[in-house]
Scaffold this motif. Structure first.
Motif, PDB file in Angstrom:
ATOM      1  N   PHE A  49      45.348  34.853  42.079  1.00  0.00           N
ATOM      2  CA  PHE A  49      46.155  34.400  43.195  1.00  0.00           C
ATOM      3  C   PHE A  49      45.234  33.755  44.219  1.00  0.00           C
ATOM      4  O   PHE A  49      44.031  33.983  44.223  1.00  0.00           O
ATOM      5  CB  PHE A  49      46.895  35.569  43.875  1.00  0.00           C
ATOM      6  CG  PHE A  49      47.872  36.271  42.992  1.00  0.00           C
ATOM      7  CD1 PHE A  49      49.029  35.630  42.590  1.00  0.00           C
ATOM      8  CD2 PHE A  49      47.642  37.559  42.556  1.00  0.00           C
ATOM      9  CE1 PHE A  49      49.934  36.272  41.780  1.00  0.00           C
ATOM     10  CE2 PHE A  49      48.541  38.200  41.744  1.00  0.00           C
ATOM     11  CZ  PHE A  49      49.692  37.550  41.360  1.00  0.00           C
ATOM     12  N   GLY A  50      45.809  32.999  45.146  1.00  0.00           N
ATOM     13  CA  GLY A  50      45.028  32.544  46.280  1.00  0.00           C
ATOM     14  C   GLY A  50      44.639  33.736  47.135  1.00  0.00           C
ATOM     15  O   GLY A  50      45.291  34.758  47.107  1.00  0.00           O
ATOM     16  N   HIS A  51      43.598  33.633  47.922  1.00  0.00           N
ATOM     17  CA  HIS A  51      43.109  34.783  48.679  1.00  0.00           C
ATOM     18  C   HIS A  51      42.761  34.355  50.092  1.00  0.00           C
ATOM     19  O   HIS A  51      42.145  33.325  50.299  1.00  0.00           O
ATOM     20  CB  HIS A  51      41.870  35.365  48.000  1.00  0.00           C
ATOM     21  CG  HIS A  51      41.252  36.503  48.752  1.00  0.00           C
ATOM     22  ND1 HIS A  51      41.753  37.779  48.685  1.00  0.00           N
ATOM     23  CD2 HIS A  51      40.209  36.537  49.601  1.00  0.00           C
ATOM     24  CE1 HIS A  51      41.017  38.565  49.456  1.00  0.00           C
ATOM     25  NE2 HIS A  51      40.076  37.837  50.018  1.00  0.00           N
TER      26      HIS A  51
ATOM     27  N   PRO B 148      48.819  53.754  44.347  1.00  0.00           N
ATOM     28  CA  PRO B 148      47.374  54.039  44.324  1.00  0.00           C
ATOM     29  C   PRO B 148      46.607  53.050  43.467  1.00  0.00           C
ATOM     30  O   PRO B 148      45.405  52.879  43.640  1.00  0.00           O
ATOM     31  CB  PRO B 148      47.325  55.462  43.745  1.00  0.00           C
ATOM     32  CG  PRO B 148      48.600  55.627  42.989  1.00  0.00           C
ATOM     33  CD  PRO B 148      49.616  54.816  43.724  1.00  0.00           C
ATOM     34  N   THR B 149      47.268  52.421  42.512  1.00  0.00           N
ATOM     35  CA  THR B 149      46.615  51.406  41.660  1.00  0.00           C
ATOM     36  C   THR B 149      47.236  50.055  41.962  1.00  0.00           C
ATOM     37  O   THR B 149      47.787  49.402  41.068  1.00  0.00           O
ATOM     38  CB  THR B 149      46.788  51.767  40.177  1.00  0.00           C
ATOM     39  OG1 THR B 149      48.198  51.915  39.886  1.00  0.00           O
ATOM     40  CG2 THR B 149      46.085  53.068  39.850  1.00  0.00           C
ATOM     41  N   TRP B 150      47.172  49.644  43.212  1.00  0.00           N
ATOM     42  CA  TRP B 150      47.848  48.421  43.661  1.00  0.00           C
ATOM     43  C   TRP B 150      47.333  47.198  42.908  1.00  0.00           C
ATOM     44  O   TRP B 150      48.116  46.382  42.428  1.00  0.00           O
ATOM     45  CB  TRP B 150      47.613  48.270  45.155  1.00  0.00           C
ATOM     46  CG  TRP B 150      48.280  47.089  45.791  1.00  0.00           C
ATOM     47  CD1 TRP B 150      47.671  45.997  46.306  1.00  0.00           C
ATOM     48  CD2 TRP B 150      49.676  46.890  46.002  1.00  0.00           C
ATOM     49  NE1 TRP B 150      48.597  45.130  46.826  1.00  0.00           N
ATOM     50  CE2 TRP B 150      49.838  45.650  46.651  1.00  0.00           C
ATOM     51  CE3 TRP B 150      50.817  47.627  45.695  1.00  0.00           C
ATOM     52  CZ2 TRP B 150      51.079  45.139  47.000  1.00  0.00           C
ATOM     53  CZ3 TRP B 150      52.059  47.121  46.047  1.00  0.00           C
ATOM     54  CH2 TRP B 150      52.176  45.895  46.692  1.00  0.00           C
ATOM     55  N   ARG B 151      46.023  47.075  42.780  1.00  0.00           N
ATOM     56  CA  ARG B 151      45.453  45.905  42.127  1.00  0.00           C
ATOM     57  C   ARG B 151      45.876  45.858  40.656  1.00  0.00           C
ATOM     58  O   ARG B 151      46.246  44.822  40.119  1.00  0.00           O
ATOM     59  CB  ARG B 151      43.937  45.927  42.265  1.00  0.00           C
ATOM     60  CG  ARG B 151      43.213  44.708  41.760  1.00  0.00           C
ATOM     61  CD  ARG B 151      43.431  43.536  42.690  1.00  0.00           C
ATOM     62  NE  ARG B 151      42.857  43.771  44.012  1.00  0.00           N
ATOM     63  CZ  ARG B 151      41.580  43.563  44.334  1.00  0.00           C
ATOM     64  NH1 ARG B 151      40.735  43.137  43.440  1.00  0.00           N
ATOM     65  NH2 ARG B 151      41.161  43.753  45.571  1.00  0.00           N
ATOM     66  N   GLY B 152      45.830  47.007  39.986  1.00  0.00           N
ATOM     67  CA  GLY B 152      46.242  47.048  38.597  1.00  0.00           C
ATOM     68  C   GLY B 152      47.722  46.797  38.414  1.00  0.00           C
ATOM     69  O   GLY B 152      48.151  46.159  37.448  1.00  0.00           O
ATOM     70  N   ALA B 153      48.534  47.302  39.356  1.00  0.00           N
ATOM     71  CA  ALA B 153      49.983  47.104  39.259  1.00  0.00           C
ATOM     72  C   ALA B 153      50.344  45.629  39.364  1.00  0.00           C
ATOM     73  O   ALA B 153      51.294  45.170  38.736  1.00  0.00           O
ATOM     74  CB  ALA B 153      50.684  47.903  40.353  1.00  0.00           C
ATOM     75  N   LEU B 154      49.592  44.878  40.149  1.00  0.00           N
ATOM     76  CA  LEU B 154      49.852  43.445  40.264  1.00  0.00           C
ATOM     77  C   LEU B 154      49.257  42.674  39.096  1.00  0.00           C
ATOM     78  O   LEU B 154      49.825  41.671  38.656  1.00  0.00           O
ATOM     79  CB  LEU B 154      49.273  42.909  41.573  1.00  0.00           C
ATOM     80  CG  LEU B 154      49.876  43.443  42.864  1.00  0.00           C
ATOM     81  CD1 LEU B 154      49.215  42.771  44.046  1.00  0.00           C
ATOM     82  CD2 LEU B 154      51.370  43.208  42.892  1.00  0.00           C
TER      83      LEU B 154
ATOM     84  N   ALA C  41      49.287  39.133  34.151  1.00  0.00           N
ATOM     85  CA  ALA C  41      48.630  38.828  32.879  1.00  0.00           C
ATOM     86  C   ALA C  41      49.661  38.576  31.780  1.00  0.00           C
ATOM     87  O   ALA C  41      49.466  37.756  30.892  1.00  0.00           O
ATOM     88  CB  ALA C  41      47.697  39.965  32.493  1.00  0.00           C
ATOM     89  N   ARG C  42      50.771  39.327  31.835  1.00  0.00           N
ATOM     90  CA  ARG C  42      51.794  39.191  30.802  1.00  0.00           C
ATOM     91  C   ARG C  42      52.698  37.990  31.057  1.00  0.00           C
ATOM     92  O   ARG C  42      53.237  37.398  30.117  1.00  0.00           O
ATOM     93  CB  ARG C  42      52.621  40.454  30.719  1.00  0.00           C
ATOM     94  CG  ARG C  42      51.852  41.649  30.154  1.00  0.00           C
ATOM     95  CD  ARG C  42      52.711  42.903  30.036  1.00  0.00           C
ATOM     96  NE  ARG C  42      52.942  43.521  31.345  1.00  0.00           N
ATOM     97  CZ  ARG C  42      54.102  43.516  31.976  1.00  0.00           C
ATOM     98  NH1 ARG C  42      55.147  42.920  31.422  1.00  0.00           N
ATOM     99  NH2 ARG C  42      54.242  44.112  33.129  1.00  0.00           N
ATOM    100  N   LEU C  43      52.921  37.675  32.335  1.00  0.00           N
ATOM    101  CA  LEU C  43      53.820  36.574  32.693  1.00  0.00           C
ATOM    102  C   LEU C  43      53.098  35.631  33.654  1.00  0.00           C
ATOM    103  O   LEU C  43      53.345  35.641  34.865  1.00  0.00           O
ATOM    104  CB  LEU C  43      55.103  37.118  33.337  1.00  0.00           C
ATOM    105  CG  LEU C  43      55.933  38.073  32.476  1.00  0.00           C
ATOM    106  CD1 LEU C  43      57.037  38.705  33.317  1.00  0.00           C
ATOM    107  CD2 LEU C  43      56.540  37.327  31.297  1.00  0.00           C
ATOM    108  N   PRO C  44      52.187  34.817  33.163  1.00  0.00           N
ATOM    109  CA  PRO C  44      51.443  33.918  34.061  1.00  0.00           C
ATOM    110  C   PRO C  44      52.372  32.860  34.655  1.00  0.00           C
ATOM    111  O   PRO C  44      53.412  32.533  34.072  1.00  0.00           O
ATOM    112  CB  PRO C  44      50.411  33.276  33.130  1.00  0.00           C
ATOM    113  CG  PRO C  44      51.017  33.387  31.769  1.00  0.00           C
ATOM    114  CD  PRO C  44      51.808  34.657  31.768  1.00  0.00           C
TER     115      PRO C  44
END
Length: 392
Positions: A19-21, A377-383, A388-391
């Motif tokens: 994503f943009g940052h 608690p796993t915000w980065r992983g949840a996003l 990754a599955r739906l680019p």
């Protein structure tokens, strides 16, 4: 246009998302590769961040002033501490800084001052270290977790002056770099920094304060007008219209709020959103799910709470994956106010329902814009997983 995600603090050990940052001083975008620059606002991985940094100049000045006072004063800080401890333990004074408990039970020894001071210093350092660790302790399964939780609470209280003087955190704002998203981020300068309430950084203390606010929420019941919508299977969905001002009928925009897991309009997070947007001229309505609500429960027809009787209802309980109730509520609001734009805020579970509504409806959505407020608690992983599955 793509979503915008904002997390409170970046984790330097995880893989960046495409994503943009929005970084500390500038916005980094990689339009060609789709990758994102990562500026976590946290330059070290140690448990206790260094205090010797330019952005902590004010804190360093306060420390130097305290050191100068200690050097110039005839009475040391330890003498002040000892005097306060002696007064606080009255009517059992500390003789030679021994602990009064051992004097009372008749033990033949007492702790010397250096041992008391050393124990206090060790506990304070351990508490501060626990408060500054990332990620923070959020478990209570073992004795170690319980000790860490107590140290975390003590450290958060001890470090209130530190957090008060420290610079605001830099949120990790990530978005697909479309022109519309760039415009939205540019119009929201508050996303560039975040300053948490310094005396409510501890989750247990914050939860206690939240419960105190919820306990006094009945005084706002007079501002809620409830409308019940019958469902096809015999249940009911509640719409709570927030009406705390006489000119609410003149509102030209509607905010539809998806409530928390079992909350109603009077739950503190939902109520504060209602008050804020109503003051800005919005007509606010909250969807309360089947059987949910603490202060104003949405009772279902035919449901008996007495364990000695049986419920006669054929209605199903609410389901997070079931879209019918949410769509029913949105359609009813749109039909009641044709031509009026509807925006939405989903809080926690309500955010999951709002996200599912957008995914199903797409261009047919009757909500023109939505904000999902959620935490994990796993915000980065949840996003990262759905991306990754739906680019894009």
């Amino acid at each position: 246009f793509g979503p915008i995600f904002c997390s409170g603090q970046a984790d330097p050990d995880t893989t960046p998302l495409p994503f943009g940052h929005l970084g500390r001083a500038s916005q980094h975008e990689h339009m060609q590769s789709g990758s994102a620059a990562v500026d976590s606002g946290r330059t070290e991985n140690s448990a206790v961040p260094s205090l010797f940094r330019k952005d902590r100049l004010r804190l360093q000045c306060v420390g130097l002033l305290c050191l100068a006072y200690s050097i110039s004063s005839k009475v040391s800080v330890f003498d002040h501490l000892g005097a306060l401890t002696a007064r606080a333990s009255s009517p059992f004074p500390l003789d030679s800084f021994g602990l009064p408990l051992f004097d009372r039970i008749g033990l033949p020894f007492e702790f010397p001052p250096w041992m008391v001071y050393s124990a206090v210093v060790v506990l304070v350092v351990a508490a501060c270290r626990e408060s500054l660790r990332f990620p923070r302790c959020a478990a209570h399964a073992s004795t170690t977790d319980a000790v860490r939780t107590i140290l975390l609470l003590a450290g958060d209280l001890i470090l209130i002056p530190y957090y008060l003087l420290a610079r605001p955190e830099v949120p990790d704002v990530r978005f697909q770099p479309t022109e519309r998203n760039k415009h939205l981020v540019a119009q929201c300068p508050s996303l560039a920094e975040f300053k948490q309430t310094v005396w409510l950084r501890n989750s247990n203390l914050a939860f206690l304060v939240l419960m105190l606010f919820d306990a006094s929420a009945d005084q706002y019941r007079k501002f809620v007008r409830r409308e019940l919508l019958p469902t096809a299977d015999g249940g009911t969905v509640a719409l709570d219209w927030w009406e705390d001002r006489p000119d609410v009928a003149k509102s030209t925009k509607i905010l539809f709020i998806g409530s928390t897991f079992t909350g109603d309009t009077l739950a503190t997070p939902t109520r504060l959103v209602c008050q804020r947007f109503s003051a800005l001229g919005w007509r606010v309505v909250v969807m309360v799910k089947r059987g949910c609500g603490r202060s104003m429960p949405n009772e279902q027809p035919g449901v008996c709470r007495d364990p000695k009787c049986f419920s006669t209802t054929s209605a199903k309980p609410w389901c997070l994956m079931g879209p019918d109730d949410f769509e029913l509520a949105v359609d009813h609001v749109a039909q009641s106010f044709p031509g009026v734009p509807i925006c939405s805020v989903g809080l926690s579970t309500g955010g999951g329902q709002l996200r599912g509504y957008f995914n199903r409806k797409g261009d047919r959505s009757k909500i023109v814009a939505g904000v999902v407020v959620d935490a994990a608690p796993t915000w980065r992983g949840a996003l990262g997983s759905p991306h990754a599955r739906l680019p894009p």
